[in-house]
Structures are given as structure tokens and as C-alpha cells.
Write a protein that holds these residues in place. Structure first.
Motif, PDB file in Angstrom:
ATOM      1  N   LYS A 222      21.579  40.281  34.517  1.00  0.00           N
ATOM      2  CA  LYS A 222      21.819  40.061  33.086  1.00  0.00           C
ATOM      3  C   LYS A 222      22.528  41.261  32.458  1.00  0.00           C
ATOM      4  O   LYS A 222      23.443  41.111  31.646  1.00  0.00           O
ATOM      5  N   GLN A 223      22.112  42.456  32.864  1.00  0.00           N
ATOM      6  CA  GLN A 223      22.698  43.674  32.302  1.00  0.00           C
ATOM      7  C   GLN A 223      24.165  43.829  32.704  1.00  0.00           C
ATOM      8  O   GLN A 223      24.975  44.309  31.927  1.00  0.00           O
ATOM      9  N   TYR A 224      24.511  43.421  33.916  1.00  0.00           N
ATOM     10  CA  TYR A 224      25.860  43.658  34.439  1.00  0.00           C
ATOM     11  C   TYR A 224      26.714  42.394  34.517  1.00  0.00           C
ATOM     12  O   TYR A 224      27.771  42.413  35.133  1.00  0.00           O
ATOM     13  N   GLN A 225      26.306  41.307  33.873  1.00  0.00           N
ATOM     14  CA  GLN A 225      26.989  40.038  34.071  1.00  0.00           C
ATOM     15  C   GLN A 225      28.411  39.969  33.515  1.00  0.00           C
ATOM     16  O   GLN A 225      29.185  39.122  33.925  1.00  0.00           O
ATOM     17  N   HIS A 226      28.772  40.862  32.614  1.00  0.00           N
ATOM     18  CA  HIS A 226      30.108  40.779  32.009  1.00  0.00           C
ATOM     19  C   HIS A 226      30.984  41.977  32.340  1.00  0.00           C
ATOM     20  O   HIS A 226      31.953  42.249  31.625  1.00  0.00           O
TER      21      HIS A 226
ATOM     22  N   ARG B 221      33.897  51.781  47.093  1.00  0.00           N
ATOM     23  CA  ARG B 221      34.896  51.618  46.036  1.00  0.00           C
ATOM     24  C   ARG B 221      35.134  50.144  45.697  1.00  0.00           C
ATOM     25  O   ARG B 221      35.895  49.824  44.797  1.00  0.00           O
ATOM     26  N   THR B 222      34.495  49.255  46.432  1.00  0.00           N
ATOM     27  CA  THR B 222      34.645  47.816  46.195  1.00  0.00           C
ATOM     28  C   THR B 222      33.821  47.415  44.976  1.00  0.00           C
ATOM     29  O   THR B 222      32.609  47.617  44.941  1.00  0.00           O
ATOM     30  N   ALA B 223      34.503  46.868  43.989  1.00  0.00           N
ATOM     31  CA  ALA B 223      33.809  46.426  42.774  1.00  0.00           C
ATOM     32  C   ALA B 223      33.117  45.089  43.028  1.00  0.00           C
ATOM     33  O   ALA B 223      33.615  44.243  43.762  1.00  0.00           O
ATOM     34  N   TRP B 224      31.956  44.934  42.416  1.00  0.00           N
ATOM     35  CA  TRP B 224      31.182  43.699  42.490  1.00  0.00           C
ATOM     36  C   TRP B 224      31.165  43.074  41.104  1.00  0.00           C
ATOM     37  O   TRP B 224      31.403  43.744  40.107  1.00  0.00           O
TER      38      TRP B 224
END
Length: 181
Positions: free
Chosen positions: A161-165, A81-84
Motif C-alpha cells: 500500500k505504501q509503495y503502490q504508486h 538497480r532493478t526497479a520494482w
């Protein structure tokens, strides 16, 4: 035989266009499902291949059930459940090194090293041929050793790159020793 620069560029662009078709388990944009049994949890969709919570033989898997090891399930579910998030400063450097083809800070060179030019007298000069073969063999060896690292770096770069924002989550599983991945 070596590929032309046009073929090398086409291969690179093909790899970039198709890299997500590899059997990768991508991060999720929402928290994974809590593990409630050995087979229920992690990725929320049947689109992905399901894996058991514990990667081990059936005896070990049967020992780790929610009713016998509730603390283990709580720990795995808390961890997943820890967000990265992607560190934007680190990604900016990675992106610069990777797209520029700079080999630095653990980033392999993006393109294979070209083979040295063959000497003009390679057919008649055995010494020149032997020397060129030695140098070419080292280049081949280096390129072969770096091929896997290039592929991995290409994948890491693409996912970052896909998840950078946005925040993302990783479903977790355990091996037979209880190590979580």
C-alpha cells in the motif's frame, strides 16, 4: 478468557499503526548504493543496521572482494538497480480480500476465528464439556497456526500500500553459497 470485540479492534488498529516499528528492511525509493566492499553498499544510511554483502564467516567474506570477484559485485549491483513496482490489479485483489477478511488465494483470514459458544450445561454435562473442549482446541490451534501468516500478510499489505504508486528498489546480499537475497 477471550478479548472483547472492542479490544480486538484496538489490537488490530494498534498493529496497523505500529507495524512499521518491527525490524523490517523496507524497500528504497531510490536505487541502493552499489557494493564496493563487504560492508559498503546497500542501504545508503547508517539509520539502518548495516549488513555485510556476504552473510558468512569471515573466511568466506574475505574471499569475496571486489578485486578477486568483480563479476559477483557487478551482478549484485545490477540486480539491486532493478526497479520494482506493485501490480495494481493484484494489489486491488489483495486489498479487497485482506480488508474484507476473506481467506482466499493464499490470503489468511484477517481476524482469528472466534471460539464456539459454551454450552449452557458445560458445568454439569461432561460429554458436552468434552465436545466443546475438542472444538475449542481446534479453533485455538488454527488461530495459533495462522497468527504468523496474519502478521506477515499485514506487513506485505502495508508495504504494498505504501509503495503502490512509485517504483522501489531492494538492496541485495548473498549467503555463503552465493545465493542472492
Amino acid at each position: 478468557v477471550e478479548p472483547t470485540p472492542e479490544l480486538q479492534e484496538w489490537l488490530r488498529s494498534s498493529d496497523e499503526a505500529n507495524r512499521m516499528r518491527f525490524p523490517l528492511y523496507l524497500p528504497l525509493v531510490e536505487p541502493p548504493d552499489d557494493w564496493t566492499s563487504q560492508t559498503d553498499g546497500g542501504y545508503p544510511s547508517n539509520v539502518f543496521m548495516r549488513w555485510p554483502l556476504v552473510k558468512a564467516g569471515s573466511t568466506a567474506r574475505n574471499m569475496v572482494r571486489p578485486e578477486t570477484c568483480p563479476g559477483f559485485y557487478d551482478a549484485v549491483n545490477s540486480l539491486q538497480r532493478t526497479a520494482w513496482e506493485v501490480n495494481s490489479d493484484v494489489f486491488a485483489m489483495l486489498d479487497y480480500f485482506w480488508t474484507s477478511g476473506i481467506s482466499m488465494a493464499g490470503v489468511p483470514p484477517r481476524d482469528p476465528e472466534p471460539l464456539p459458544a459454551k454450552p449452557d450445561d458445560i458445568d454439569t454435562n461432561k460429554k458436552a464439556k468434552k465436545q466443546w473442549c475438542r472444538i475449542a482446541a481446534k479453533v485455538y490451534q488454527s488461530n495459533a497456526e495462522l497468527a504468523g501468516r496474519r502478521t506477515l500478510m499485514s506487513r506485505i499489505h502495508a508495504v504494498a500500500k505504501q509503495y503502490q504508486h512509485q517504483p522501489f528498489w531492494f538492496p541485495h546480499k548473498a549467503d555463503f553459497r552465493g545465493r542472492l537475497y
